[in-house]
Design a protein around this motif. Structure first.
Motif, PDB file in Angstrom:
ATOM      1  N   UNK A  74       1.347  -1.091   0.126  1.00 26.43           N
ATOM      2  CA  UNK A  74      -0.176  -0.027   0.107  1.00 26.43           C
ATOM      3  C   UNK A  74       0.449   1.127   0.073  1.00 26.43           C
ATOM      4  N   UNK A  75       1.751   1.325   0.912  1.00 26.41           N
ATOM      5  CA  UNK A  75       2.728   2.490   0.682  1.00 26.41           C
ATOM      6  C   UNK A  75       4.049   2.083  -0.732  1.00 26.41           C
TER       7      UNK A  75
ATOM      8  N   UNK B  77     -12.479  16.019  -1.985  1.00 29.45           N
ATOM      9  CA  UNK B  77     -12.917  15.354  -2.897  1.00 29.45           C
ATOM     10  C   UNK B  77     -13.174  16.269  -4.094  1.00 29.45           C
TER      11      UNK B  77
ATOM     12  N   UNK C 107     -10.282  17.248  -6.928  1.00 34.45           N
ATOM     13  CA  UNK C 107     -10.075  15.922  -7.422  1.00 34.45           C
ATOM     14  C   UNK C 107     -11.093  15.303  -8.864  1.00 34.45           C
TER      15      UNK C 107
ATOM     16  N   UNK D 261      -7.430  14.223   7.421  1.00 36.45           N
ATOM     17  CA  UNK D 261      -6.679  12.384   8.311  1.00 36.45           C
ATOM     18  C   UNK D 261      -6.829  12.895   9.680  1.00 36.45           C
TER      19      UNK D 261
ATOM     20  N   UNK E  63       1.142   3.644  10.128  1.00 36.97           N
ATOM     21  CA  UNK E  63       1.513   4.951   8.613  1.00 36.97           C
ATOM     22  C   UNK E  63       1.067   3.862   7.650  1.00 36.97           C
ATOM     23  N   UNK E  64       0.951   3.209   7.319  1.00 36.56           N
ATOM     24  CA  UNK E  64       0.062   2.297   6.329  1.00 36.56           C
ATOM     25  C   UNK E  64      -1.511   3.163   6.006  1.00 36.56           C
TER      26      UNK E  64
ATOM     27  N   UNK F 211      -2.181   5.692   7.925  1.00 37.88           N
ATOM     28  CA  UNK F 211      -3.072   7.272   7.457  1.00 37.88           C
ATOM     29  C   UNK F 211      -2.838   7.446   5.572  1.00 37.88           C
ATOM     30  N   UNK F 212      -2.082   6.723   5.153  1.00 34.21           N
ATOM     31  CA  UNK F 212      -1.123   6.209   3.664  1.00 34.21           C
ATOM     32  C   UNK F 212      -3.188   5.982   3.327  1.00 34.21           C
ATOM     33  N   UNK F 213      -3.662   4.684   3.355  1.00 35.73           N
ATOM     34  CA  UNK F 213      -4.619   4.603   2.803  1.00 35.73           C
ATOM     35  C   UNK F 213      -5.748   5.658   3.141  1.00 35.73           C
ATOM     36  N   UNK F 214      -5.784   6.093   3.884  1.00 34.65           N
ATOM     37  CA  UNK F 214      -6.929   6.566   3.832  1.00 34.65           C
ATOM     38  C   UNK F 214      -7.082   7.884   2.694  1.00 34.65           C
ATOM     39  N   UNK F 215      -5.665   7.694   2.591  1.00 35.03           N
ATOM     40  CA  UNK F 215      -5.168   9.185   1.635  1.00 35.03           C
ATOM     41  C   UNK F 215      -6.065   8.495  -0.027  1.00 35.03           C
ATOM     42  N   UNK F 216      -5.501   7.258   0.211  1.00 36.47           N
ATOM     43  CA  UNK F 216      -5.335   6.978  -0.761  1.00 36.47           C
ATOM     44  C   UNK F 216      -7.461   6.907  -1.352  1.00 36.47           C
ATOM     45  N   UNK F 217      -7.634   6.411  -0.326  1.00 33.82           N
ATOM     46  CA  UNK F 217      -9.155   5.778  -0.296  1.00 33.82           C
ATOM     47  C   UNK F 217      -9.969   7.229  -0.792  1.00 33.82           C
ATOM     48  N   UNK F 218      -9.323   8.661  -0.636  1.00 30.75           N
ATOM     49  CA  UNK F 218     -10.474   9.684  -1.142  1.00 30.75           C
ATOM     50  C   UNK F 218      -9.522  10.480  -2.616  1.00 30.75           C
TER      51      UNK F 218
ATOM     52  N   UNK G 153      -7.673  11.893  -5.836  1.00 37.14           N
ATOM     53  CA  UNK G 153      -8.490  11.453  -7.296  1.00 37.14           C
ATOM     54  C   UNK G 153      -8.189  11.164  -8.438  1.00 37.14           C
TER      55      UNK G 153
ATOM     56  N   UNK H 266      -8.377  -1.613  -3.626  1.00 36.45           N
ATOM     57  CA  UNK H 266      -7.568  -1.794  -2.218  1.00 36.45           C
ATOM     58  C   UNK H 266      -7.903  -0.630  -1.184  1.00 36.45           C
TER      59      UNK H 266
ATOM     60  N   UNK I 224      -8.975  -2.579   1.891  1.00 36.91           N
ATOM     61  CA  UNK I 224      -7.888  -2.615   3.383  1.00 36.91           C
ATOM     62  C   UNK I 224      -8.575  -2.092   4.582  1.00 36.91           C
ATOM     63  N   UNK I 225      -9.502  -0.929   4.098  1.00 34.60           N
ATOM     64  CA  UNK I 225      -9.692  -0.118   5.402  1.00 34.60           C
ATOM     65  C   UNK I 225     -11.105  -1.480   6.231  1.00 34.60           C
TER      66      UNK I 225
END
Lengths: 338, 285
Positions: A52-53, A259, A262, A327, B109-110, B112-119, B121, B154, B158-159
């Motif tokens: 994911x990272x 949102x 983007x 977040x 960390x994952x 946090x990053x995943x939540x950003x990927x979630x929204x 663009x 993904x 994940x969430x």
């Protein structure tokens, strides 16, 4: 199945892997294998988490790599230039950035107060039996794909605005000094204002559902204390609930802003795709995402493609910052609620 | 005069309260009004074009009748592909976060990053896949479209996986460990089973999310006017066809776009309602 239940779990596990647990020597071997499988599974899940990272870094890296030719050719001037000429291969991002910011701003201007008031209605005023249905309806609104908003905006909303709201604005506010130029020019129907309003409708459910959740998390004792002092419902909402929920609400607003910045399809249909900065909000414009959606497949030449990818990079960086702040704020309120 | 003041101040507060209440009512009416307006227009325009031909015929050239069979089929293929690629990665990553490293730095960390990927663009995801798949391969392809959608699947999976596994009571894990079950089997045989409904909900929500996504498909799977099952070639999909047809000047194309929009919306609504029902039954049992 019943007979297997009476045996030990390790035996079941062994059998389900197609092995026989009769001989003691093979049993040790099997346990070894289980231990190995255990470690392997752990590493597999860890690798997926790291993936994911890697995914986010890869997105960032590929965008930077793709935009290098454009950034080399135009430098930082890319951000400030108003030109967009595919024939002479002269590109600047300013009109797209301007359109993105303005449409999102219009969206927030309408969606934030309306969303907060709906959340206030849902948590404090609405009869209990009506809360669930309205809540569900608003969450369904959030699930409607953005292309639906786009097609509705193009065929229903833009013609409606062209015939009603826009002529009205031009005739009245258009003549007011200072803010008049914002509402000048002919009523196109499509344009920055229309795109902003569609975005407002789109992000409204996000703001509503997050604000409702944080409003509901306000301890009842606090509200009862305020009521006990003789506060009106609105005073409780304004002076107790909203200050308590402020961080969460701002987080929700930033999430909605991310949102809106983007959003592609809802905007592309109604923005008009004109690379210029007009004084009037009624004029056609463009946004970063609409430019990419409209022009990427037709882009000929490496520099054109690279300029579009550079636009994508700018969008990604802006939304990343906004979403990260969102977040962080939401995380803070989650911790406080526990 | 001094006796009147508290009275009038009280009246002012009452008035402000009444105004706020009225505004809140109006806001709710506006919010729900848009939903009604949009769904109304969609049903009105979409149903008038709905017929058997929509599901049995290919997309027509301008000016003739046709259907949406190839984009519907293409969308199904892309969705299956995206779920097949995205779900395992999502579930495994969620498993690590909830089961192995619940208090790890990595997990924080994952998450946090995943939540950003979630929204993030979705058009940026399209650009990314264009850069890493379409450009090196030299042509647009259904495979690239599927991978682009998988990138969107993904974070959702994940969430929900993490959330649902966190809800599994620790007593279950302890019981499994106490009778000698290895960790991996505890997770796959006990925890997954306990969290099954919730994890399935995550996949359904992910499907709902990607079934209307247009932006990442525009320059990955592109579009195809004809029937195609070749994943190595451009493939039609409902959202892209809607985009193309709605912006065209031809009336029959526009009608088909509305019908396609109706089909997508109904599918998404059905998916979210099913997901909701799943969560409700999961909570009861």
């Amino acid at each position: 199945m019943n007979s297997s239940r009476s045996r030990s779990v390790a035996d079941v596990a062994i059998q389900q892997r197609g092995l026989v647990a009769a001989v003691p020597g093979s049993r040790a071997k099997v346990l070894d294998r289980l231990r190995l499988g255990d470690a392997a599974f752990r590493q597999l899940t860890r690798a997926a988490a790291i993936a994911v990272l890697v995914l986010l870094s890869a997105v960032m890296f590929s965008l930077v790599k793709g935009s290098i030719p454009a950034l080399k050719a135009f430098g930082l001037g890319f951000l400030a230039s108003e030109r967009w000429n595919p024939v002479t291969e002269n590109f600047g991002a300013l009109p797209a950035i301007y359109g993105t910011v303005i449409t999102s701003f219009i969206a927030m201007l309408f969606a934030v107060p309306i969303g907060l008031m709906i959340a206030f209605f849902l948590t404090e005023l609405c009869p209990l039996w009506l809360r669930r249905p309205i809540g569900i309806a608003i969450e369904l609104l959030a699930g409607i794909p953005s292309i639906i908003y786009g097609i509705w905006g193009l065929f229903v909303f833009a013609p409606f605005l062209q015939e009603t709201l826009q002529p009205f604005l031009i005739d009245t506010v258009g003549n007011v000094p200072f803010i008049g130029p914002l509402f000048g020019g002919p009523p196109y129907g499509i344009g920055l204002l229309t795109a902003g309003l569609i975005l407002a409708i789109m992000v409204l459910p996000f703001i509503t559902s997050i604000s409702r959740d944080v409003f509901e998390a306000v301890p009842t004792v606090l509200k009862e204390a305020a009521y006990g002092l003789g506060c009106t419902t609105w005073e409780v909402a304004r002076n107790v609930v909203m200050p308590y929920a402020r961080v969460g609400v701002i987080g929700g607003i930033m999430l909605a802003l991310g949102r809106a910045l983007g959003e592609t399809m809802a905007v592309t249909f109604v923005i008009g795709n004109a690379h210029r900065i007009s004084a009037s909000l009624l004029a056609p414009g463009t946004t970063i995402s609409a430019t990419i959606a409209n022009e990427f497949t037709e882009a000929v030449g490496d520099l054109y493609t690279s300029a579009l990818i550079a636009l994508g990079l700018i969008l990604f960086v802006i939304t990343f910052i906004v979403l990260a702040i969102a977040r962080y704020l939401l995380l803070r309120i989650e911790r406080r609620i526990g | 005069m001094s006796e009147m003041l508290p009275q009038s101040r009280y009246r002012g507060r009452r008035r402000r309260n009444a105004t706020a209440t009225a505004l809140a009512l109006a806001a709710t009416a506006i919010g729900l009004g848009w939903l009604v307006l949009i769904l109304g227009a969609l049903l009105w325009q979409g149903f008038s074009g709905l017929s058997v031909a929509v599901f049995t015929e290919m997309t027509p050239p301008p000016g003739s009748a046709g259907g949406l069979l190839n984009p519907i089929f293409g969308s199904l293929i892309l969705t299956v592909l995206a779920v097949a690629i995205g779900t395992p990665i999502g579930i495994l990553a969620g498993t690590y976060m909830a089961e192995y490293g619940r208090y790890d730095v990595l997990t924080t960390v994952v998450r946090f990053i995943n939540d950003i990927l979630l929204s993030a663009p979705s058009i940026v995801v399209g650009l990314f896949i264009y850069e890493v798949m379409v450009a090196p391969m030299g042509h647009f392809s259904g495979l690239a479209g599927g991978v682009a959608l998988a990138v969107l699947v993904i974070p959702v999976v994940v969430r929900t996986t993490e959330d649902m596994l966190t809800l599994v009571p620790n007593a279950l894990r302890e019981a499994a460990t106490s009778i000698g079950l290895p960790r991996s089997l505890t997770i796959t045989r006990i925890c997954y089973r306990a969290a099954r409904a919730g994890m399935l909900t995550g996949v359904l929500l992910a499907v709902a999310r990607i079934s209307g996504e247009t932006a990442p498909l525009l320059f990955t799977s592109l579009n195809n006017q004809f029937w195609s099952t070749n994943l190595n070639a451009p493939i039609a999909s409902l959202p892209v066809v809607i985009f193309q047809f709605a912006l065209s000047p031809y009336k029959d194309w526009q009608a088909l776009a509305w019908t396609g929009a109706l089909i997508i919306t109904l599918a998404v609504l059905a998916l979210s309602i099913t997901a909701r029902a799943l969560v409700a039954t999961g909570k009861q049992s």
